[in-house]
Design a protein around this motif. Structure first.
Motif, short mmCIF file in Angstrom:
data_model
loop_
_atom_site.label_atom_id
_atom_site.label_comp_id
_atom_site.label_asym_id
_atom_site.label_seq_id
_atom_site.Cartn_x
_atom_site.Cartn_y
_atom_site.Cartn_z
N SER B 6 3.92 -11.90 13.17
CA SER B 6 4.33 -10.48 13.19
C SER B 6 5.66 -10.28 12.47
O SER B 6 5.84 -9.30 11.75
CB SER B 6 4.45 -9.99 14.63
N SER B 7 6.59 -11.21 12.68
CA SER B 7 7.90 -11.10 12.02
C SER B 7 7.73 -11.21 10.51
O SER B 7 8.34 -10.45 9.74
CB SER B 7 8.83 -12.21 12.50
N GLN B 8 6.91 -12.17 10.08
CA GLN B 8 6.69 -12.34 8.64
C GLN B 8 6.06 -11.08 8.05
O GLN B 8 6.49 -10.60 6.99
CB GLN B 8 5.76 -13.53 8.38
N LEU B 9 5.05 -10.56 8.73
CA LEU B 9 4.38 -9.35 8.22
C LEU B 9 5.35 -8.18 8.16
O LEU B 9 5.31 -7.37 7.23
CB LEU B 9 3.17 -9.00 9.09
N ALA B 10 6.22 -8.09 9.15
CA ALA B 10 7.19 -6.99 9.17
C ALA B 10 8.12 -7.10 7.96
O ALA B 10 8.41 -6.09 7.29
CB ALA B 10 8.00 -7.04 10.46
N VAL B 11 8.59 -8.30 7.66
CA VAL B 11 9.47 -8.48 6.50
C VAL B 11 8.72 -8.13 5.22
O VAL B 11 9.23 -7.40 4.35
CB VAL B 11 10.00 -9.93 6.44
N PHE B 12 7.47 -8.61 5.09
CA PHE B 12 6.68 -8.31 3.89
C PHE B 12 6.44 -6.80 3.76
O PHE B 12 6.54 -6.24 2.66
CB PHE B 12 5.34 -9.05 3.93
N ARG B 23 6.21 6.46 -2.96
CA ARG B 23 4.88 6.76 -2.45
C ARG B 23 4.67 6.10 -1.09
O ARG B 23 5.47 5.26 -0.67
CB ARG B 23 3.80 6.30 -3.43
N GLN B 24 3.57 6.51 -0.45
CA GLN B 24 3.24 5.91 0.84
C GLN B 24 2.28 4.74 0.61
O GLN B 24 1.47 4.78 -0.31
CB GLN B 24 2.57 6.93 1.76
N LEU B 25 2.41 3.76 1.46
CA LEU B 25 1.50 2.62 1.39
C LEU B 25 0.70 2.56 2.69
O LEU B 25 1.24 2.80 3.78
CB LEU B 25 2.27 1.31 1.22
N THR B 26 -0.57 2.22 2.58
CA THR B 26 -1.40 2.07 3.77
C THR B 26 -1.34 0.62 4.26
O THR B 26 -0.99 -0.28 3.49
CB THR B 26 -2.87 2.43 3.47
N VAL B 27 -1.71 0.44 5.51
CA VAL B 27 -1.73 -0.93 6.04
C VAL B 27 -2.78 -1.76 5.29
O VAL B 27 -2.61 -2.97 5.13
CB VAL B 27 -2.00 -0.96 7.56
N ALA B 28 -3.83 -1.10 4.81
CA ALA B 28 -4.86 -1.83 4.07
C ALA B 28 -4.28 -2.39 2.77
O ALA B 28 -4.56 -3.53 2.38
CB ALA B 28 -6.04 -0.92 3.77
N GLU B 29 -3.45 -1.58 2.08
CA GLU B 29 -2.85 -2.04 0.83
C GLU B 29 -1.92 -3.22 1.07
O GLU B 29 -1.95 -4.22 0.35
CB GLU B 29 -2.03 -0.91 0.19
N ILE B 30 -1.09 -3.09 2.09
CA ILE B 30 -0.13 -4.16 2.38
C ILE B 30 -0.88 -5.40 2.86
O ILE B 30 -0.61 -6.52 2.43
CB ILE B 30 0.90 -3.70 3.44
N GLY B 31 -1.85 -5.17 3.74
CA GLY B 31 -2.61 -6.28 4.29
C GLY B 31 -3.37 -7.05 3.24
O GLY B 31 -3.48 -8.28 3.30
N ALA B 32 -3.88 -6.33 2.24
CA ALA B 32 -4.66 -7.00 1.18
C ALA B 32 -3.79 -7.99 0.41
O ALA B 32 -4.23 -9.07 0.04
CB ALA B 32 -5.23 -5.95 0.22
N LYS B 33 -2.54 -7.64 0.20
CA LYS B 33 -1.65 -8.52 -0.56
C LYS B 33 -1.28 -9.78 0.22
O LYS B 33 -1.16 -10.86 -0.37
CB LYS B 33 -0.37 -7.76 -0.96
N TYR B 34 -1.12 -9.61 1.52
CA TYR B 34 -0.61 -10.75 2.32
C TYR B 34 -1.69 -11.40 3.18
O TYR B 34 -1.38 -12.27 4.00
CB TYR B 34 0.57 -10.30 3.17
N GLY B 35 -2.93 -10.96 3.01
CA GLY B 35 -4.02 -11.56 3.76
C GLY B 35 -3.93 -11.30 5.25
O GLY B 35 -4.23 -12.19 6.06
N ALA B 36 -3.49 -10.12 5.61
CA ALA B 36 -3.34 -9.78 7.03
C ALA B 36 -4.32 -8.68 7.40
O ALA B 36 -4.68 -7.85 6.56
CB ALA B 36 -1.92 -9.30 7.30
N LEU B 41 -1.41 -5.44 11.25
CA LEU B 41 -0.34 -4.73 10.54
C LEU B 41 -0.03 -3.38 11.19
O LEU B 41 1.13 -2.97 11.24
CB LEU B 41 -0.74 -4.52 9.08
N ALA B 42 -1.07 -2.72 11.68
CA ALA B 42 -0.85 -1.42 12.33
C ALA B 42 0.07 -1.58 13.54
O ALA B 42 0.95 -0.75 13.79
CB ALA B 42 -2.19 -0.81 12.73
N LYS B 43 -0.14 -2.67 14.29
CA LYS B 43 0.73 -2.92 15.44
C LYS B 43 2.17 -3.18 14.99
O LYS B 43 3.13 -2.69 15.59
CB LYS B 43 0.23 -4.17 16.20
N VAL B 44 2.30 -3.93 13.91
CA VAL B 44 3.63 -4.23 13.37
C VAL B 44 4.31 -2.93 12.92
O VAL B 44 5.48 -2.68 13.21
CB VAL B 44 3.52 -5.22 12.18
#
Lengths: 178, 154
Positions: B6-12, B23-36, B41-44
């Motif tokens: 969770s900490s790593q994902l928060a930093v990313f 612009r706004q980023l969705t959790v899907a966009e962020i998650g796709a890059k970091y494999g989460a 990610l929504a919880k984070v």
């Protein structure tokens, strides 16, 4: 007259965004501050700036550093930032020198002290001072610049980090005596 | 030292949002890059939102926006929203509690902990984004430079 004041002043190149004054040309216009080698008359202001930040009055220390930096022809730097509008007002200072083979370390540039007046923070004074001394270290063949910061001093620590400095290969150790 | 996921994902996520303030980023966009997973990610993001570091934008084209101060928020600020770093005191009931050996070990661990906190507490999100950019440039330069010893023609 101070012995050191007779020595030729060392050339310090300007950092980006800053202008030079009295170090190889006329002052350029438009800068918020100038970067130049310290002069004897700057030392009381340096001591006052430092005392305002650290709450410790140590003018003899700054005087000693100034005289040492003037007494040695190369590798020692005592540089100040001033406002073109009021040249007597000190905005910041940096002190550093090239040290070799301390603790087995190959020659590198050391930043001993860096201070920026609280009213002049956020306009790039610290960055310009650090850039100026880094440029001098590089000119003299150094590939590393080091400094030391107390762990609890968040502001200088964040500043040096933002300037790209990271933990080096040495760890400072100490013990109580007596 | 290892951070919780969770900490790593928060930093990313912070890095992505600070780098994309336009612009706004969705959790899907962020998650796709970091494999989460989007769920994780929504919880984070919820925790980061409660801390005032991100703002959710609803509707079409919505997502998350950075709402903190990148030059004042440190990695430690972000990480400590998700985990406690290092012991602040010797745990009650820990093996060796109260012994000289336990106290000596605690002193060593506290030294390590102090360094970890000082390091993470001195790197702002803006500085960290600078580190990321520098790493990108180094990798690009490595990829574009010719090999040091090109294979000889046979």
């Amino acid at each position: 007259m101070n012995r050191a004041a007779k020595k030729p002043r060392k050339r310090v190149r300007p950092a980006a965004g800053a202008t030079t004054r009295g170090v190889g040309g006329s002052p350029a216009s438009g800068g918020q501050f100038t970067i130049q080698p310290a002069q004897q008359g700057d030392i009381p202001a340096v001591a006052a700036l430092d005392a305002g930040i650290t709450s410790l009055d140590k003018e003899p220390h700054w005087q000693d550093l100034f005289e040492r930096s003037n007494a040695r022809p190369t590798g020692h730097f005592f540089v100040v930032a001033k406002s073109p509008a009021s040249p007597d007002a000190l905005l910041g200072f940096i002190v550093g020198e090239i040290r070799a083979w301390e603790f087995g370390s190959a020659p590198c540039g050391w930043v001993y002290a860096l201070g920026v007046a609280p009213r002049a923070r956020g306009i790039g004074v610290g960055e310009a001072l650090l850039d100026a001394i880094a440029r001098e270290f590089r000119r003299l063949g150094m590939t590393k610049m080091r400094t030391m910061v107390a762990k609890q001093d968040a502001l200088p620590m964040m500043f040096f980090r933002a300037e790209g400095m990271m933990a080096g290969p040495y760890i400072q150790l100490e013990r109580n005596l007596g | 030292m290892k951070l919780q996921i969770s900490s790593q994902l928060a930093v990313f996520a912070m890095v992505e949002l600070v780098a994309n303030t336009d612009r706004q980023l969705t959790v899907a966009e962020i998650g796709a890059k970091y494999g989460a997973s989007s769920h994780h990610l929504a919880k984070v993001m919820h925790v980061l939102g409660d801390a005032g570091l991100v703002r959710a934008v609803r509707g079409a084209g919505g997502g998350y926006q950075f709402s903190g101060n990148a030059r004042r928020t440190t990695l430690l600020d972000v990480i400590e929203l998700f985990e406690r770093l290092g012991p602040s005191g010797q745990d009650a009931g820990a093996a060796g509690e109260g012994t000289n050996e336990g106290l000596a070990l605690h002193a060593v661990l506290r030294e390590i902990d102090d360094t970890v906190r000082a390091t993470l507490g001195s790197i702002t999100l803006a500085t960290f984004c600078g580190l990321v950019r520098r790493r990108q440039m180094e990798r690009s330069a490595t990829r574009s430079s010719p090999p040091a010893n090109p294979p000889a023609n046979r």
